[in-house]
Write a protein that holds these residues in place. Structure first.
Motif, short mmCIF file in Angstrom:
data_model
loop_
_atom_site.label_atom_id
_atom_site.label_comp_id
_atom_site.label_asym_id
_atom_site.label_seq_id
_atom_site.Cartn_x
_atom_site.Cartn_y
_atom_site.Cartn_z
N LEU A 87 0.68 -0.92 -0.10
CA LEU A 87 -0.01 -0.01 0.00
C LEU A 87 0.85 1.18 0.06
O LEU A 87 0.45 2.13 -0.71
CB LEU A 87 -1.04 0.10 1.36
CG LEU A 87 -1.81 1.17 1.26
CD1 LEU A 87 -2.89 1.22 0.04
CD2 LEU A 87 -2.66 1.15 2.68
N THR A 88 2.05 1.20 0.77
CA THR A 88 3.01 2.29 0.94
C THR A 88 3.33 2.53 -0.35
O THR A 88 3.55 3.65 -1.11
CB THR A 88 3.81 2.36 1.90
OG1 THR A 88 3.23 2.11 3.19
CG2 THR A 88 4.99 3.32 1.96
N ALA A 89 3.93 1.70 -1.25
CA ALA A 89 4.74 1.73 -2.50
C ALA A 89 3.71 2.11 -3.49
O ALA A 89 3.78 3.15 -4.55
CB ALA A 89 5.20 0.43 -2.78
N THR A 90 2.42 1.48 -3.40
CA THR A 90 1.37 1.97 -4.52
C THR A 90 0.97 3.39 -4.49
O THR A 90 0.69 4.23 -5.28
CB THR A 90 0.18 1.01 -4.40
OG1 THR A 90 0.67 -0.29 -4.38
CG2 THR A 90 -0.93 1.44 -5.09
N THR A 91 1.11 3.85 -3.17
CA THR A 91 0.67 5.18 -2.82
C THR A 91 1.59 6.13 -3.26
O THR A 91 1.50 7.14 -3.83
CB THR A 91 0.26 5.57 -1.16
OG1 THR A 91 -0.74 4.51 -0.83
CG2 THR A 91 -0.22 6.83 -0.78
N ALA A 92 2.71 5.96 -3.02
CA ALA A 92 4.16 6.62 -3.40
C ALA A 92 3.91 6.79 -4.90
O ALA A 92 4.18 7.70 -5.55
CB ALA A 92 5.22 6.20 -2.84
N THR A 93 3.91 5.64 -5.60
CA THR A 93 3.61 5.50 -6.94
C THR A 93 2.70 6.33 -7.57
O THR A 93 2.95 7.25 -8.59
CB THR A 93 3.94 3.98 -7.54
OG1 THR A 93 4.98 3.46 -7.11
CG2 THR A 93 3.89 3.98 -8.87
N ALA A 139 0.63 10.98 -10.47
CA ALA A 139 -0.34 12.07 -10.38
C ALA A 139 0.10 13.08 -10.72
O ALA A 139 -0.03 14.37 -11.56
CB ALA A 139 -1.21 12.09 -9.19
N GLY A 140 1.52 13.48 -10.07
CA GLY A 140 2.37 14.78 -10.19
C GLY A 140 2.69 14.96 -11.62
O GLY A 140 2.68 15.95 -12.24
N GLN A 141 3.26 13.84 -12.36
CA GLN A 141 3.61 13.73 -13.56
C GLN A 141 2.40 14.07 -14.52
O GLN A 141 2.45 14.81 -15.58
CB GLN A 141 4.22 12.56 -14.10
CG GLN A 141 5.35 12.33 -13.36
CD GLN A 141 6.30 10.80 -13.49
OE1 GLN A 141 5.70 10.19 -14.24
NE2 GLN A 141 7.48 10.79 -12.87
#
Length: 111
Positions: free
Chosen positions: A43-49, A54-56
């Protein structure tokens, strides 16, 4: 086989069986904890990705909008220039001058 050997074998078998049972009972909560930890890490990795993507996407969207606005502004300037060119040619011809039509700023059929 004597009774001591058989009895000892039974005791060892029972001790192994009890040890296996204890390990199975201990393993279930540890297995749950490992799954919970793995889920949290995923979940942490997915959220970070997702946050990074989203920023890109937001940057690409802003850049695309900027390019579209610049293109539309350029098209308005070209349209205004074509109109001005026509006025200049018409004025010069009305005064008796000879001038060819201005070269097109757009490909044929798109102005």
């Amino acid at each position: 086989m004597n009774a001591w050997t058989v009895g000892g074998g039974v005791v060892v078998a029972l001790a192994s069986l009890i040890t296996a049972g204890v390990l199975v009972v201990k393993m279930r909560p540890e297995s749950r904890k490992l799954r919970a930890d793995a889920t949290a890490a995923l979940l942490t990795a997915t959220t970070a990705t997702t946050t990074e993507l989203a920023g890109q996407v937001a940057k690409l969207h802003a850049e695309t909008n900027r390019l579209w606005e610049a293109q539309h502004a350029q098209e308005r300037r070209i349209t205004d220039h074509v109109r001005w060119d026509r006025q200049v040619v018409d004025t010069l011809r009305s005064l008796g001058g000879e001038i060819s039509d201005p070269p097109p700023l757009y490909p044929e059929g798109t102005s």
